[in-house]
Motif scaffolding. Sequence first.
Motif, PDB file in Angstrom:
ATOM      1  N   SER A 140      -4.595  -1.077  10.849  1.00  0.00           N
ATOM      2  CA  SER A 140      -4.788   0.018  11.798  1.00  0.00           C
ATOM      3  C   SER A 140      -3.461   0.665  12.161  1.00  0.00           C
ATOM      4  O   SER A 140      -3.350   1.894  12.229  1.00  0.00           O
ATOM      5  CB  SER A 140      -5.486  -0.508  13.057  1.00  0.00           C
ATOM      6  N   ARG A 141      -2.439  -0.154  12.359  1.00  0.00           N
ATOM      7  CA  ARG A 141      -1.138   0.399  12.742  1.00  0.00           C
ATOM      8  C   ARG A 141      -0.529   1.224  11.612  1.00  0.00           C
ATOM      9  O   ARG A 141       0.005   2.313  11.844  1.00  0.00           O
ATOM     10  CB  ARG A 141      -0.184  -0.731  13.141  1.00  0.00           C
ATOM     11  N   VAL A 142      -0.590   0.720  10.399  1.00  0.00           N
ATOM     12  CA  VAL A 142      -0.028   1.450   9.259  1.00  0.00           C
ATOM     13  C   VAL A 142      -0.750   2.779   9.071  1.00  0.00           C
ATOM     14  O   VAL A 142      -0.144   3.794   8.731  1.00  0.00           O
ATOM     15  CB  VAL A 142      -0.116   0.598   7.976  1.00  0.00           C
ATOM     16  N   ASP A 143      -2.051   2.790   9.309  1.00  0.00           N
ATOM     17  CA  ASP A 143      -2.841   3.998   9.102  1.00  0.00           C
ATOM     18  C   ASP A 143      -2.653   5.018  10.219  1.00  0.00           C
ATOM     19  O   ASP A 143      -2.510   6.212   9.958  1.00  0.00           O
ATOM     20  CB  ASP A 143      -4.326   3.634   8.998  1.00  0.00           C
ATOM     21  N   VAL A 144      -2.633   4.550  11.454  1.00  0.00           N
ATOM     22  CA  VAL A 144      -2.645   5.468  12.598  1.00  0.00           C
ATOM     23  C   VAL A 144      -1.241   5.789  13.099  1.00  0.00           C
ATOM     24  O   VAL A 144      -0.919   6.945  13.399  1.00  0.00           O
ATOM     25  CB  VAL A 144      -3.496   4.875  13.745  1.00  0.00           C
ATOM     26  N   HIS A 145      -0.404   4.776  13.207  1.00  0.00           N
ATOM     27  CA  HIS A 145       0.935   4.985  13.769  1.00  0.00           C
ATOM     28  C   HIS A 145       1.936   4.123  13.010  1.00  0.00           C
ATOM     29  O   HIS A 145       2.420   3.114  13.521  1.00  0.00           O
ATOM     30  CB  HIS A 145       0.939   4.633  15.259  1.00  0.00           C
ATOM     31  N   PRO A 146       2.244   4.495  11.767  1.00  0.00           N
ATOM     32  CA  PRO A 146       3.107   3.646  10.942  1.00  0.00           C
ATOM     33  C   PRO A 146       4.513   3.527  11.515  1.00  0.00           C
ATOM     34  O   PRO A 146       5.055   4.502  12.049  1.00  0.00           O
ATOM     35  CB  PRO A 146       3.122   4.361   9.589  1.00  0.00           C
TER      36      PRO A 146
END
Length: 274
Positions: A56-62
Amino acid sequence: MLAWKIADKNPQWVKPGCIDLGYRFPTLTLFTNVTSLEHKKTYLLNWLAARPLWISRVDVHPPSKFPSPQMWRDFLNTISTEQLSSTRSAASKMAVQDILEDDIVHLTCGLVGVPETITWCGMEVKVALLSDPPLQLMHSLLWELYELNFHYELLTLDWVLAANLWSSDESQIGRQTLLYSILPGKSGLVMWSESLPQEVQQLGMCAPDIEVSLPYFNNFCELLSTWPGAPTHLQTPTELDGQGNSLVYEHIFITCQFYVQTTYNYLGHQPSLP
């Protein structure tokens, strides 16, 4: 992979500062080359614990920086975050903690306080068996890691090499749609919660049947066609000729050469590629 074997891997081609050279996700070899059975169990438990939030972090707020393979190895081998010594491995774990951030690092506990069974893609697996995990578990986990690495490497490269096509909301939606069409299944974060492939039609560019894989390959070519130095054949969809399809395979090889060399030039390592 022949395209990687013949690629020019002279470090002078790597363009510093354009893209962070770290790895968005662990490489497959981190799981396949573990010699200690207990380490393999720890690696699997820690990755399965951290996986949803990290995706989720890499996709939304890398993050602006990603771990190196050694940092991933040290992180996955974490047994406890409470006591870190002054060893080089501990320093690496502290460095990766700065990248992954506390909420993800604290999800890892190695063999401490884990349940007797875990669920993965509909399979219930006894934790005691993870030192010698079922083949179906390993196959599905490695397949997902391949897809994750390929998808987000491609996305990162496209942000840089086709930056003008990400400059407006409308063009960004079109680019995302094209990117998602390269892999079978749904788009967005839900693609990582889908069941893993069971049929050849679900393998996308990896399908052994050229009639199945070609539409995904053509979508891949369409995306690459806007990159600097792209081969001219990428501008037009490749079609089967029914007479051996030699031109199709030639186009596939040339496309792989271009993608592999470009990825090395910007990421400094071998790309994930079907």
